[in-house]
Design a protein around this motif. Structure first.
Motif, PDB file in Angstrom:
ATOM      1  N   GLU A  27       0.824  -1.204   0.000  1.00  0.00           N
ATOM      2  CA  GLU A  27       0.000   0.000   0.000  1.00  0.00           C
ATOM      3  C   GLU A  27       0.856   1.251   0.000  1.00  0.00           C
ATOM      4  O   GLU A  27       1.982   1.257   0.519  1.00  0.00           O
TER       5      GLU A  27
ATOM      6  N   LEU B 114      -3.206   0.548  -3.725  1.00  0.00           N
ATOM      7  CA  LEU B 114      -2.813  -0.830  -3.448  1.00  0.00           C
ATOM      8  C   LEU B 114      -2.242  -1.438  -4.720  1.00  0.00           C
ATOM      9  O   LEU B 114      -2.910  -1.455  -5.758  1.00  0.00           O
TER      10      LEU B 114
ATOM     11  N   LYS C   5      -0.893  -4.947  -6.290  1.00  0.00           N
ATOM     12  CA  LYS C   5      -0.902  -6.367  -5.971  1.00  0.00           C
ATOM     13  C   LYS C   5      -0.704  -7.205  -7.231  1.00  0.00           C
ATOM     14  O   LYS C   5      -1.021  -6.763  -8.338  1.00  0.00           O
TER      15      LYS C   5
ATOM     16  N   ALA D  10      -9.385  -4.483  -1.782  1.00  0.00           N
ATOM     17  CA  ALA D  10      -9.040  -3.091  -1.511  1.00  0.00           C
ATOM     18  C   ALA D  10      -9.908  -2.542  -0.383  1.00  0.00           C
ATOM     19  O   ALA D  10     -11.047  -2.975  -0.173  1.00  0.00           O
TER      20      ALA D  10
ATOM     21  N   GLN E 270      -9.963   2.850  -1.955  1.00  0.00           N
ATOM     22  CA  GLN E 270      -8.580   2.575  -2.335  1.00  0.00           C
ATOM     23  C   GLN E 270      -8.482   2.196  -3.820  1.00  0.00           C
ATOM     24  O   GLN E 270      -9.272   1.409  -4.324  1.00  0.00           O
TER      25      GLN E 270
END
Length: 325
Positions: free
Chosen positions: A110, A116, A118, A126, A130
């Motif tokens: 983060e 975020l 990933k 999330a 986000q």
């Protein structure tokens, strides 16, 4: 850099753990010896970088190649060579181990609580509000875990949270992570360039995965041939490049930054940062902030001299003041 498909064939992993300031030199040696693009991984706060090449071969790599690698590393400074030679590892990876090796190094991360990053295999959800960027790990540089990439992402988030998003330029896009994050956070227009066509293809694939391919213009071009598509310049430019390139291309980079805009530079070994700082301050920039992690130092510069703003002349961009060619 090109990404390898995760096929059912076995892979060989040749890795060398080296001091961060020797990583680029060792990576160059490994690329020359094995004719394969190396991957560099460094944990946050660590001064050691693991340089790795992956070879899709069924037989163990030829011993003559390993001998050549050792000989070339031995030609480095004595202290560096001794440390590097003790850390050469050759191992055979099964297909599932190849996938697992990426999972060990690429986990969700983060930035500022609003972004975020990933990998495709992560099921992490999330938080409310986000923004999520999903990446498929190839061999193009940029997952957000390296100190230099992380600093750029922090700055992209910081300027987004601090006001209206501006035009954004990503110089040396690699995996496309910075441009994709900028597009998803509302920056526009967004452009991204890289001299490696394979990196640009990888970045475009990641942009499609995040459904922002129409919001980013990718170009396989260097700064010498890059021209903005309109008279505007950029409110935020991220240049995650080595110190020698930042110095060589400083005038071209300076032309792209709008008055009061920011230039984020990273990819600089700590011992070389002062000379990069001096070079950009001589062009009218003031360092706003910087961060050191391990052997790396990154910085954010604000353009303060109005005379440095470029104006169009036909299809060329002519710079007035000190930073004209």
């Amino acid at each position: 850099m090109a990404s390898f498909a995760m096929t059912r064939c076995a892979w060989w992993e040749i890795s060398v753990s080296v001091p961060a300031d020797a990583a680029d030199a060792v990576a160059g040696i490994m690329e020359a010896v094995f004719a394969a693009a190396p991957v560099q991984c460094q944990r946050a706060g660590s001064s050691v970088t693991k340089v790795t090449v992956y070879l899709p071969k069924s037989a163990r790599p030829d011993s003559s190649l390993i001998k050549s690698l050792k000989e070339r590393i031995s030609a480095l400074a004595v202290g560096e060579a001794a440390r590097c030679l003790r850390r050469i590892r050759v191992s055979r990876l099964k297909p599932e181990n190849w996938r697992d090796s990426w999972k060990k190094h690429f986990r969700p991360i983060e930035f500022g609580g609003v972004l975020l990053i990933k990998p495709t295999w992560s099921h992490r959800k999330a938080k409310p509000g986000q923004t999520v960027v999903v990446l498929n790990p190839g061999l193009a540089f940029g997952t957000g875990h390296h100190a230099t990439t992380a600093y750029c992402l922090d700055e992209i988030v910081r300027f987004r949270c601090g006001g209206q998003p501006a035009a954004f330029l990503d110089v040396g896009t690699g995996s496309g992570i910075l441009a994709i994050a900028a597009a998803k956070l509302g920056y526009k227009p967004v452009r991204a360039i890289d001299i490696d066509p394979e990196a640009v293809r990888s970045a475009l694939a990641n942009a499609r995965r995040n459904k922002v391919q129409r919001l980013i213009e990718f170009s396989a071009v260097g700064l010498a041939n890059f021209k903005p598509d309109s008279p505007r310049t950029y409110g935020l430019v991220c240049a995650n490049l080595s110190d020698d390139i930042l110095l060589k291309e400083r005038r071209r980079l300076a032309r792209l930054v709008d008055y009061s805009g920011r230039l984020v530079v990273s990819g600089i070994l700590r011992k070389y940062f002062a000379r990069v700082q001096s070079a950009y301050e001589a062009l009218g920039f003031v360092m706003e902030r910087s961060r050191t992690e391990g052997e790396w130092r990154s910085g954010t510069f604000v353009l303060t001299r109005k005379s440095h703003r470029p104006t169009p002349k036909g299809h060329e961009y002519v710079q007035s003041g000190e930073i004209s060619e």
